[in-house]
Design an enzyme around this catalytic site. Structure first.
Site, PDB file in Angstrom:
ATOM      1  N   HIS A  77       1.956  12.875   8.134  1.00 21.13           N
ATOM      2  CA  HIS A  77       1.758  11.735   7.247  1.00 21.13           C
ATOM      3  C   HIS A  77       1.774  10.379   7.963  1.00 21.13           C
ATOM      4  CE1 HIS A  77       1.538   9.531   3.546  1.00 21.13           C
ATOM      5  NE2 HIS A  77       2.670   8.904   3.786  1.00 21.13           N
ATOM      6  N   ASP A 100      -0.761   4.961   3.167  1.00 22.19           N
ATOM      7  CA  ASP A 100       0.195   5.341   2.124  1.00 22.19           C
ATOM      8  C   ASP A 100       0.084   4.355   0.948  1.00 22.19           C
ATOM      9  OD1 ASP A 100       2.680   7.180   1.627  1.00 22.19           O
ATOM     10  OD2 ASP A 100       3.480   5.172   1.298  1.00 22.19           O
TER      11      ASP A 100
END
Length: 324
Positions: free
Chosen positions: A300, A109
């Protein structure tokens, strides 16, 4: 590398580096090849707990800091203290503090962005890099805010770039609920309807605990964010246009460090951000010539959701550089 009997306990310490205090969690033998693990939003060193144990058990020295603004690390209040140069500077200063000339790097991320820029700005300090979720895109011809304007005011990054806006919206919920809303994301495009704040749009998983996180672990995250707040983490997004200006000297530069990219096939932006297309059309490989790609099942927060598979992907890549 040969396996060791146990990775040992996680050790915690702090270091004054680059003008901030960084809290670091460490696991594995001090003499082992070092792996620097850089977390994303809204996470902590704890998001690497599964990888740290696996790395340590294989003889690696896992080093997972809370990035500036997070957890037990310093959290400067000014957004200007969160440019990519500050973040790469933190990583380099930490390596200098540990007298480590060169390390493996793993990022996810926003930590992926730090990892890519560490490779871009200081390739001499990186043996190889593994990145989760966010590919390396070369510097765009125009600022980020101009690119995202087409996605409207509901786009989460657009909302995060307005100082104070997201924090005010987050305050309508307890910290654990805010975190759970993010950890529960299974959307490709994180954009709220017109007039709606992204935190109000997101839904927390009805599963309690989350399938890949215990309530106790969620509580550990919540305790730290209750103390440190969200302003530091959100400041990363406020600096995106500044980062674009600061990285002008590297316009068109490629990543020369050996790299592996791991993505969940259902990750946020895999379709809408063009990640899948970027991989398939060869653009990613052009910008990162020494690249491997692994697309696996998952969303994610891949290193937690699919910990064993991610561990296998990381270790199989790092083994190429450590085999006797």
């Amino acid at each position: 590398m040969a396996s060791v009997d146990a990775g040992g306990e996680v050790r915690h310490w702090s270091a004054e580096v680059n003008g901030v205090s960084l809290h670091v969690a460490e696991q594995g033998p001090a003499a082992g090849p070092a792996v620097l693990l850089l977390h994303g939003f809204p996470e902590l060193w704890l998001s690497w707990r599964h990888q740290m144990a696996a790395l340590a058990a294989r003889g690696f020295r896992a080093l997972a800091p809370d990035l500036r603004g997070y957890g037990d690390s310093s959290a400067p209040t000014e957004p200007a203290a969160y440019t990519v140069l500050h973040l790469v500077g933190d990583a380099v200063a930490l390596l200098d503090h540990l007298r480590l000339p060169k390390v493996f790097v793993v990022g996810h991320d926003l930590g992926a962005q730090v990892a890519w820029h560490l490779c871009l700005l200081r390739p001499d300090r990186v043996r190889a890099v593994v990145v989760l979720g966010v590919p390396y895109f070369p510097r765009a011809p125009r600022p980020v805010a101009e690119i995202f304007v087409a996605l409207g005011d509901g786009f989460y990054i657009t909302q995060f770039q307005e100082p104070g806006r997201a924090e005010k919206a987050f305050a309508r919920y307890d910290v654990a609920t805010v975190l759970k809303k993010f950890y529960s994301i299974e959307l490709d495009n994180v954009t709220a309807p017109p007039g709606v704040e992204i935190i109000d749009f997101l839904e927390a998983s009805s599963s309690s605990p989350l399938p890949w996180m215990t309530d106790e672990e969620l509580g550990q995250y919540a305790e730290k964010f209750q103390k440190s707040g969200f302003t530091g983490p959100l400041n990363y997004h406020c600096m995106m246009d500044t980062n674009w200006r600061l990285t002008a000297p590297w316009h068109g530069a490629k990543i020369t460090v050996p790299a592996k990219f791991i993505a969940g096939e259902k990750d946020t932006g895999f379709e809408s951000f063009g990640t899948k297309r970027y991989i398939e059309n060869g653009g990613f490989k052009c910008n990162v010539p020494d690249l491997e790609v692994a697309i696996i099942e998952g969303h994610h927060y891949l290193q937690q959701e699919q910990a064993e598979r991610v561990n296998t992907e990381i270790l199989s890549f790092l083994d190429k550089f450590t085999e006797n």
